[in-house]
Design a protein around this motif. Sequence first.
Motif, PDB file in Angstrom:
ATOM      1  N   GLY B  32     -21.176  -4.338  -4.403  1.00 48.05           N
ATOM      2  CA  GLY B  32     -21.512  -5.721  -4.714  1.00 48.05           C
ATOM      3  C   GLY B  32     -20.369  -6.664  -4.385  1.00 48.05           C
ATOM      4  O   GLY B  32     -19.367  -6.274  -3.797  1.00 48.05           O
ATOM      5  N   ILE B  33     -20.591  -7.912  -4.784  1.00 48.80           N
ATOM      6  CA  ILE B  33     -19.634  -8.984  -4.492  1.00 48.80           C
ATOM      7  C   ILE B  33     -19.260  -9.677  -5.791  1.00 48.80           C
ATOM      8  O   ILE B  33     -20.110  -9.858  -6.668  1.00 48.80           O
ATOM      9  CB  ILE B  33     -20.250 -10.011  -3.507  1.00 48.80           C
ATOM     10  CG1 ILE B  33     -20.680  -9.320  -2.211  1.00 48.80           C
ATOM     11  CG2 ILE B  33     -19.272 -11.140  -3.202  1.00 48.80           C
ATOM     12  CD1 ILE B  33     -21.420 -10.226  -1.244  1.00 48.80           C
ATOM     13  N   HIS B 137     -15.215  -7.869  -2.502  1.00 46.38           N
ATOM     14  CA  HIS B 137     -16.313  -6.906  -2.350  1.00 46.38           C
ATOM     15  C   HIS B 137     -15.889  -5.582  -2.993  1.00 46.38           C
ATOM     16  O   HIS B 137     -14.731  -5.188  -2.890  1.00 46.38           O
ATOM     17  CB  HIS B 137     -16.623  -6.666  -0.877  1.00 46.38           C
ATOM     18  CG  HIS B 137     -17.159  -7.878  -0.189  1.00 46.38           C
ATOM     19  ND1 HIS B 137     -18.420  -7.929   0.341  1.00 46.38           N
ATOM     20  CD2 HIS B 137     -16.611  -9.094   0.031  1.00 46.38           C
ATOM     21  CE1 HIS B 137     -18.620  -9.129   0.877  1.00 46.38           C
ATOM     22  NE2 HIS B 137     -17.530  -9.846   0.702  1.00 46.38           N
ATOM     23  N   TYR B 138     -16.843  -4.915  -3.657  1.00 42.81           N
ATOM     24  CA  TYR B 138     -16.521  -3.593  -4.211  1.00 42.81           C
ATOM     25  C   TYR B 138     -17.606  -2.607  -3.794  1.00 42.81           C
ATOM     26  O   TYR B 138     -18.742  -2.988  -3.502  1.00 42.81           O
ATOM     27  CB  TYR B 138     -16.387  -3.637  -5.737  1.00 42.81           C
ATOM     28  CG  TYR B 138     -17.675  -3.877  -6.464  1.00 42.81           C
ATOM     29  CD1 TYR B 138     -18.091  -5.157  -6.793  1.00 42.81           C
ATOM     30  CD2 TYR B 138     -18.506  -2.806  -6.827  1.00 42.81           C
ATOM     31  CE1 TYR B 138     -19.278  -5.388  -7.450  1.00 42.81           C
ATOM     32  CE2 TYR B 138     -19.702  -3.025  -7.480  1.00 42.81           C
ATOM     33  CZ  TYR B 138     -20.086  -4.316  -7.786  1.00 42.81           C
ATOM     34  OH  TYR B 138     -21.275  -4.530  -8.427  1.00 42.81           O
TER      35      TYR B 138
END
Lengths: 387, 387
Positions: B32-33, B137-138
């Motif tokens: 996700g962000i 971002h991850y």
Amino acid sequence: MDLMRTLLPAILCYLCISLGGAQTVLLNNMYGIVHSPNFPEPYPKEREIQWNISVPDGYQIRLYFMHFDIEPSYLCEYDYVKVYSETEELAVFCGRESTDTELVPADEVLLSPGNVLSVAFRSDFSNEERYSGFEAHYSAVDIDECRDKNDEDLACDHFCHNHIGGYYCSCRYGYQLHSDNRTCKVECSDSVFTEHSGQFTSADFPKPYPKSSDCLYRIELEKGFLVNLEFDDSFDIEDHPEVMCPYDHIKVQAGDRELGPFCGDRSPGRIQTESNIVNILFHSDNSGENLGWKITYTATSSECPVPIVPPNGHLEPLQSQYFFKEHITVTCDPGYTLQKDGEKFEHFQIQCQTDGAWSSSAPICEKKESRRSRSSVASVPTDPIMH
Amino acid sequence: MDLMRTLLPAILCYLCISLGGAQTVLLNNMYGIVHSPNFPEPYPKEREIQWNISVPDGYQIRLYFMHFDIEPSYLCEYDYVKVYSETEELAVFCGRESTDTELVPADEVLLSPGNVLSVAFRSDFSNEERYSGFEAHYSAVDIDECRDKNDEDLACDHFCHNHIGGYYCSCRYGYQLHSDNRTCKVECSDSVFTEHSGQFTSADFPKPYPKSSDCLYRIELEKGFLVNLEFDDSFDIEDHPEVMCPYDHIKVQAGDRELGPFCGDRSPGRIQTESNIVNILFHSDNSGENLGWKITYTATSSECPVPIVPPNGHLEPLQSQYFFKEHITVTCDPGYTLQKDGEKFEHFQIQCQTDGAWSSSAPICEKKESRRSRSSVASVPTDPIMH
């Protein structure tokens, strides 16, 4: 983790279908083991089993053998283990060690091209010795789409973010991800130019312009001015050798006229739009790396005819061309006086109008009558000029 | 894939909890962000947000920044982005470029030690300029436990198989995975030795013996034989400096006697078990790399006393020791005849019995009476021997 490991025995035969002589086993797990019947005991004769492994999109399947002992035969015609991906045969194995004509898997790791992989085992009606069979392990491996997607038309325009099972794209600061989730567009429709001259370019010029963008540049001058566009020689818009600008193009709307579409690497050069309001529309599709364009605009205005200098008078200033809003002051030689429509003037001024006509016809110079004198200065009633 | 990508916008605020002034956002997705409020517009003043990202066991979290523009301040005391893992602070960022005292993330990729990671953003009451904030971002990344697990006591004994989200162990051909899902045991309790001598070793000797195994080696000889064990000098069983063989050990059961446990690197040497049936029990726990043991056994049997040679007779064979099942033939000198219990014999044979006694006492040699003769050969009734 322990849960995963205790699940392991359960994953082996998730769904078994017997079809005629051959048994088919469907494996939908993310990892597991495939082994010959009765393993680690020797395998029975006359058996055919096919394991069809499938994992979700975004993954490949890795398969490797930890034990291999299958009856050797020339070209593995008796007993064998075959590995397929869809209909493509990736490997055929038999024996205890590789020979010129037969292979054993040894440390080889097989990788499915897609997300399915099949392993087929077959034993014939007799085994001269007892062979212990095989044990193979498989697991889903994530595809790094950001590394593997080489097709420019499918790859992320700016940034690619891989994650387990998929990927997504993102854009540089200032850009927006297009609804194709791949290309990066710019917000480029809020430019209105009202100065009499100016310059604008495709975004990022002279670097490649953004994809998937529809831009509107509007030049809006007061009535009477006419916009002239000058495209820079450095002009590069994606084109097509046969079809007229099917991908990217620039168009010029000027009043009722539409010029273009323009594309390719030949600058449209100078365009006299003959309009005071001009829209420049630029469209880019989702591919291509073209360098864009640069427009310098200037305004010209309506031209009025050079008036005839009245006898015994002169015009100030005297020019070869007169444009909108320019004035001419008419004066008479000494001893003469301006006269128009029965009135006399010291000075008389006419102005070049929007429609390219003078605000009035020039007065004439008449010899002074010494007894009469008028000192009023007037303009024509339709276009009065005070000074 | 497209499905994944269209889901992206939905993953951002999976669960938001407002706690006092600070807002906490829980993110449980695999990727996700995270971005500053209002991004890409400048962030508002006086905001505190913490994003708590967690992924399943077996994964770590990768975090990297694509845009960073936070008000700079000495030691980031005003506005900042902090990254934590549980309670450990991994990084503090602010500014537009790194200085001696403040850092921006640039291309740094942060990796959570475990499966949780938190990002905290804070803006103070005023911003001298407008700062555009950050976008990070991850994504979950698989832990390769097979590569990372360095603790011998937790790692797979033989083979480790990583898969996305976990791993499992397997064993070499011939071994079985123990219920600990980690160590490999052997089937080693089906050995019964009935020969009068033999040799056996711990599995794989002189390589390290298998873990998590309980082995029974049984020597079973007929009654009257006594088993002697000889442990090889090469002896190595996991021990403990203070406690008596708490991990691995070997024991000898002989009749009612139990010898051992033995462990360490000093061979127990020679053991006379005084029994015809001996069990050797070997236990190994789930760790250690010790080389094991080797036993050579022989059988001795019960010893009978050397009989007194009867006057005018002799024994065949004449030995200093006689053991179970050995025979002595008694014969008399010429002119003498064997006599026992009033009967006369040409030959007489006695046998050493299980209990270490002779089957009969030796006969005597009596001077022959020429008129009488017997040619029968007989053994004592309790233990008749025919020849």
